[in-house]
Motif scaffolding. Structure first.
Motif, PDB file in Angstrom:
ATOM      1  N   LYS A  55       0.840  -1.213   0.000  1.00 26.52           N
ATOM      2  CA  LYS A  55       0.000   0.000   0.000  1.00 26.52           C
ATOM      3  C   LYS A  55       0.874   1.264   0.000  1.00 26.52           C
ATOM      4  O   LYS A  55       0.712   2.143  -0.849  1.00 26.52           O
ATOM      5  CB  LYS A  55      -0.931   0.013   1.233  1.00 26.52           C
ATOM      6  CG  LYS A  55      -1.844  -1.189   1.341  1.00 26.52           C
ATOM      7  CD  LYS A  55      -2.768  -1.114   2.529  1.00 26.52           C
ATOM      8  CE  LYS A  55      -2.074  -1.280   3.865  1.00 26.52           C
ATOM      9  NZ  LYS A  55      -1.609  -2.642   4.145  1.00 26.52           N
ATOM     10  N   SER A  56       1.794   1.326   0.964  1.00 27.30           N
ATOM     11  CA  SER A  56       2.616   2.540   1.097  1.00 27.30           C
ATOM     12  C   SER A  56       3.490   2.734  -0.130  1.00 27.30           C
ATOM     13  O   SER A  56       3.615   3.862  -0.631  1.00 27.30           O
ATOM     14  CB  SER A  56       3.502   2.440   2.340  1.00 27.30           C
ATOM     15  OG  SER A  56       2.710   2.187   3.465  1.00 27.30           O
ATOM     16  N   THR A  57       4.064   1.642  -0.641  1.00 25.99           N
ATOM     17  CA  THR A  57       4.940   1.755  -1.822  1.00 25.99           C
ATOM     18  C   THR A  57       4.151   2.299  -3.008  1.00 25.99           C
ATOM     19  O   THR A  57       4.633   3.167  -3.741  1.00 25.99           O
ATOM     20  CB  THR A  57       5.537   0.370  -2.163  1.00 25.99           C
ATOM     21  OG1 THR A  57       6.084  -0.197  -0.975  1.00 25.99           O
ATOM     22  CG2 THR A  57       6.614   0.479  -3.213  1.00 25.99           C
ATOM     23  N   GLU A  68       5.222   9.490   4.981  1.00 25.65           N
ATOM     24  CA  GLU A  68       5.620   8.786   6.223  1.00 25.65           C
ATOM     25  C   GLU A  68       5.202   7.335   6.082  1.00 25.65           C
ATOM     26  O   GLU A  68       4.094   7.049   5.628  1.00 25.65           O
ATOM     27  CB  GLU A  68       4.853   9.380   7.412  1.00 25.65           C
ATOM     28  CG  GLU A  68       5.406  10.677   7.912  1.00 25.65           C
ATOM     29  CD  GLU A  68       4.392  11.372   8.812  1.00 25.65           C
ATOM     30  OE1 GLU A  68       3.978  10.752   9.793  1.00 25.65           O
ATOM     31  OE2 GLU A  68       4.022  12.509   8.476  1.00 25.65           O
ATOM     32  N   ASN A  69       6.084   6.456   6.464  1.00 26.21           N
ATOM     33  CA  ASN A  69       5.772   5.035   6.292  1.00 26.21           C
ATOM     34  C   ASN A  69       6.097   4.273   7.557  1.00 26.21           C
ATOM     35  O   ASN A  69       7.248   4.034   7.882  1.00 26.21           O
ATOM     36  CB  ASN A  69       6.558   4.471   5.104  1.00 26.21           C
ATOM     37  CG  ASN A  69       6.178   3.042   4.820  1.00 26.21           C
ATOM     38  OD1 ASN A  69       5.180   2.566   5.333  1.00 26.21           O
ATOM     39  ND2 ASN A  69       6.976   2.373   4.021  1.00 26.21           N
ATOM     40  N   GLU A  70       5.055   3.914   8.259  1.00 32.07           N
ATOM     41  CA  GLU A  70       5.242   3.129   9.477  1.00 32.07           C
ATOM     42  C   GLU A  70       4.810   1.704   9.158  1.00 32.07           C
ATOM     43  O   GLU A  70       3.635   1.480   8.833  1.00 32.07           O
ATOM     44  CB  GLU A  70       4.350   3.726  10.577  1.00 32.07           C
ATOM     45  CG  GLU A  70       4.821   3.405  11.976  1.00 32.07           C
ATOM     46  CD  GLU A  70       3.859   3.996  12.992  1.00 32.07           C
ATOM     47  OE1 GLU A  70       3.281   3.215  13.755  1.00 32.07           O
ATOM     48  OE2 GLU A  70       3.664   5.239  12.967  1.00 32.07           O
ATOM     49  N   GLU A  71       5.758   0.781   9.220  1.00 32.96           N
ATOM     50  CA  GLU A  71       5.407  -0.613   8.881  1.00 32.96           C
ATOM     51  C   GLU A  71       4.413  -1.190   9.885  1.00 32.96           C
ATOM     52  O   GLU A  71       4.566  -0.993  11.085  1.00 32.96           O
ATOM     53  CB  GLU A  71       6.666  -1.478   8.899  1.00 32.96           C
ATOM     54  CG  GLU A  71       7.285  -1.615   7.528  1.00 32.96           C
ATOM     55  CD  GLU A  71       8.506  -2.498   7.529  1.00 32.96           C
ATOM     56  OE1 GLU A  71       8.527  -3.489   8.286  1.00 32.96           O
ATOM     57  OE2 GLU A  71       9.437  -2.184   6.776  1.00 32.96           O
ATOM     58  N   VAL A 100      -5.433   7.214   4.019  1.00 32.06           N
ATOM     59  CA  VAL A 100      -5.855   6.441   5.207  1.00 32.06           C
ATOM     60  C   VAL A 100      -5.462   4.988   4.990  1.00 32.06           C
ATOM     61  O   VAL A 100      -5.841   4.373   3.994  1.00 32.06           O
ATOM     62  CB  VAL A 100      -7.387   6.550   5.420  1.00 32.06           C
ATOM     63  CG1 VAL A 100      -7.793   5.899   6.721  1.00 32.06           C
ATOM     64  CG2 VAL A 100      -7.839   7.998   5.386  1.00 32.06           C
ATOM     65  N   HIS A 101      -4.688   4.458   5.926  1.00 33.37           N
ATOM     66  CA  HIS A 101      -4.266   3.056   5.826  1.00 33.37           C
ATOM     67  C   HIS A 101      -5.054   2.195   6.794  1.00 33.37           C
ATOM     68  O   HIS A 101      -5.364   2.622   7.902  1.00 33.37           O
ATOM     69  CB  HIS A 101      -2.781   2.924   6.173  1.00 33.37           C
ATOM     70  CG  HIS A 101      -1.879   3.409   5.088  1.00 33.37           C
ATOM     71  ND1 HIS A 101      -1.583   2.662   3.992  1.00 33.37           N
ATOM     72  CD2 HIS A 101      -1.224   4.585   4.935  1.00 33.37           C
ATOM     73  CE1 HIS A 101      -0.772   3.347   3.194  1.00 33.37           C
ATOM     74  NE2 HIS A 101      -0.553   4.528   3.749  1.00 33.37           N
ATOM     75  N   THR A 102      -5.360   0.980   6.367  1.00 34.31           N
ATOM     76  CA  THR A 102      -6.016   0.038   7.281  1.00 34.31           C
ATOM     77  C   THR A 102      -4.906  -0.774   7.956  1.00 34.31           C
ATOM     78  O   THR A 102      -4.248  -1.573   7.307  1.00 34.31           O
ATOM     79  CB  THR A 102      -6.919  -0.926   6.501  1.00 34.31           C
ATOM     80  OG1 THR A 102      -6.170  -1.446   5.406  1.00 34.31           O
ATOM     81  CG2 THR A 102      -8.163  -0.250   5.998  1.00 34.31           C
TER      82      THR A 102
END
Ligand code: GTP
Ligand code: MG
Length: 456
Positions: A55-57, A68-71, A100-102
């Motif tokens: 998703k973030s990539t 910002e990328n928090e695994e 918005v990330h799940t």
């Protein structure tokens, strides 16, 4: 305005007039554009997909930047949503972008409720907007609109088709948000497998009645490209932020021992199609659909729930005041009913407790009576025993006196014959007397003991 007056205007014929020269209202579209540009735009993307699916990539690749990328961890006990807002600028256009990330999606053993936090989040954004709209002092002009404009649903490339979690989630969300399904990490599947997977996914979506977003074909300018892109759904995407030299050009690609996958090469994946459709061609339609379709549905249901209704041409006109009064009355009646219900419940509870206490009191009284009877019986027994003991004591005393008298007489007899020659006879007499006394004593004690044992 009276109804007849309206009818007159409606029936009035419009006349076309020629203008004598340039007056200036043809600049209205330009005015709108410059106003919109000054105001800036909001765009909100919801990424639904399993942890680590890419998703973030993909977001970084889409906007050609590093967010910002928090695994995420695979051990979240439930799904939660993490919104992050960024201010972006391209040329002179400002975009407030919320991604918005799940977090934790698909990681629980029981995935039945996984869609709920997502649904709640979408509704909460609609609710916030509705509250702003209903305020007396509204500030919709500079309101930060957080309603989700697009949901990118990431499908794992590894399966043969959709998982039940995918179907359930998309089905629950399709009336709330525009859904674009994407096959993530498409570089891990061969071309023929990918074609089969796409057909399978689309047929499953159709057979389960899942409504995904269709690129609009009403506008002639984009009808052709949009209708052709509709046939490519779901897009098979590859994400990468790595710049690799291919020929004499630097391109975004993923490098493998056997070669490279170029993100922007349409022969390698559908990334460019997704970017075109999402950002360059249909961004405004996604915003519009969100407002005119999904939010409208939410607003209608919410207002109907609150008791508002539209004017029916055959019935009386709708009055906000009347609706408010009616709803207030309804609420008061409901409140009174609830109060009465609670009062009745309280009275019943008190009655129940009273009955329980009475029962307990009765039990205690019976126990007291029983103990009292037991005590009286015991007392009677003791009295009996005391009387018997007294009788025995009297009998013993009488015997004791008799034995003492007998002993006294015997001793007296011995002492009055000191010069008798037959000493053995005297001794015998004395022995006989003391034995008689002892016997009497022994008899008495053995009698008492046996009586005592008998009694116990
Ligand atoms: P969480 O936020 O932790 O849920 O993960 P995510 O869904 O944001 O995934 P992320 O973008 O962090 O990528 C996870 C891993 O997958 C990284 O090692 C990426 O390099 C890799 N990855 C991302 N996109 C692709 C892709 O298109 N193909 C392949 N093969 N790997 C990818
Ligand atoms: Mg991520």
């Amino acid at each position: 305005m009276a109804a007849t007056e309206v009818d007159v205007f409606a029936n009035e014929e419009k006349r076309n007039l020629e203008l004598g020269g340039h007056v200036g209202f043809d600049s209205l579209p330009d005015q709108l554009v410059s106003k919109s540009v000054a105001q800036g735009f909001c765009f909100n993307i919801l990424c639904v997909g399993e942890t680590g699916i890419g998703k973030s990539t993909l977001m970084n690749t889409l906007f050609n930047t590093t967010f910002e990328n928090e695994e995420g961890s695979h051990y979240e006990s439930e799904v939660h949503l993490r919104p992050q807002t960024y201010d972006l600028q391209e040329s002179n256009v400002n975009l407030k972008l919320t991604i918005v990330h799940t977090v934790g999606f698909g990681d629980q053993i029981n995935k039945e409720e996984s869609y709920k936090p997502i649904l709640e989040y979408i509704d909460a954004q609609f609710e916030k907007f509705l509250e702003e709209e209903l305020k007396i002092k509204r500030s919709l002009y500079n309101y930060h609109d957080t309603r989700i404009h697009i949901c990118l649903y990431f499908i794992a490339p590894t399966g043969h088709s959709l998982k039940s979690l995918d179907l359930v989630t998309m089905k629950k969300l399709d009336s709330k948000v525009n859904i674009i399904p994407v096959i993530a990490k498409a570089d891990t599947v061969s071309k023929s497998e990918l074609d089969k997977l796409k057909i399978k996914i689309m047929s499953e979506l159709v057979s389960n009645g899942v409504q995904i977003y269709q690129f609009p074909t009403e506008d002639e300018a984009v009808a052709e490209i949009n209708s052709s892109m509709n046939t490519h759904l779901p897009f098979a995407v590859v994400g990468s932020v790595e710049d690799v030299k291919v020929g004499n050009k630097m391109v975004k690609a993923r490098l493998y021992p056997w070669g490279s996958v170029q993100v922007e090469n349409e022969n390698h994946c559908d990334f460019v199609k997704l970017r075109e459709m999402l950002l360059r061609v249909n961004m405004e339609d996604l915003r519009e659909q969100t407002h005119a379709r999904h939010y409208e549905l939410y607003r209608r249901c919410k207002l109907e729930e609150m008791g508002f209704k539209d004017t029916d041409p055959d019935s009386q006109s709708f009055s906000l005041q009347e609706t408010y009064e009616a709803k207030r009355k309804e609420f008061l009646v409901e409140l009174q009913r609830k109060e009465e219900e609670m009062r009745q419940m309280f009275v019943n509870k008190v009655k129940e407790t009273e009955a329980e206490l009475k029962e307990k009191e009765k039990e205690l009284h019976e126990r007291f009576e029983q103990l009292k009877r037991m005590h009286q019986d015991e007392k009677k027994n003791l009295e009996e025993k005391r009387r018997e003991l007294e009788e025995e004591m009297n009998a013993f005393n009488r015997r004791k006196v008799a034995a003492e008298t007998l002993m006294g007489q015997a001793l007296q007899g011995c002492s009055q014959q000191p010069f008798k020659k037959d000493k053995d006879k005297k001794k015998l007499t004395c022995q006989t007397v003391s034995q008689a006394g002892a016997l009497l004593f022994t008899f008495d004690w053995s009698h008492r003991c046996s009586r005592h044992v008998q009694h116990r």
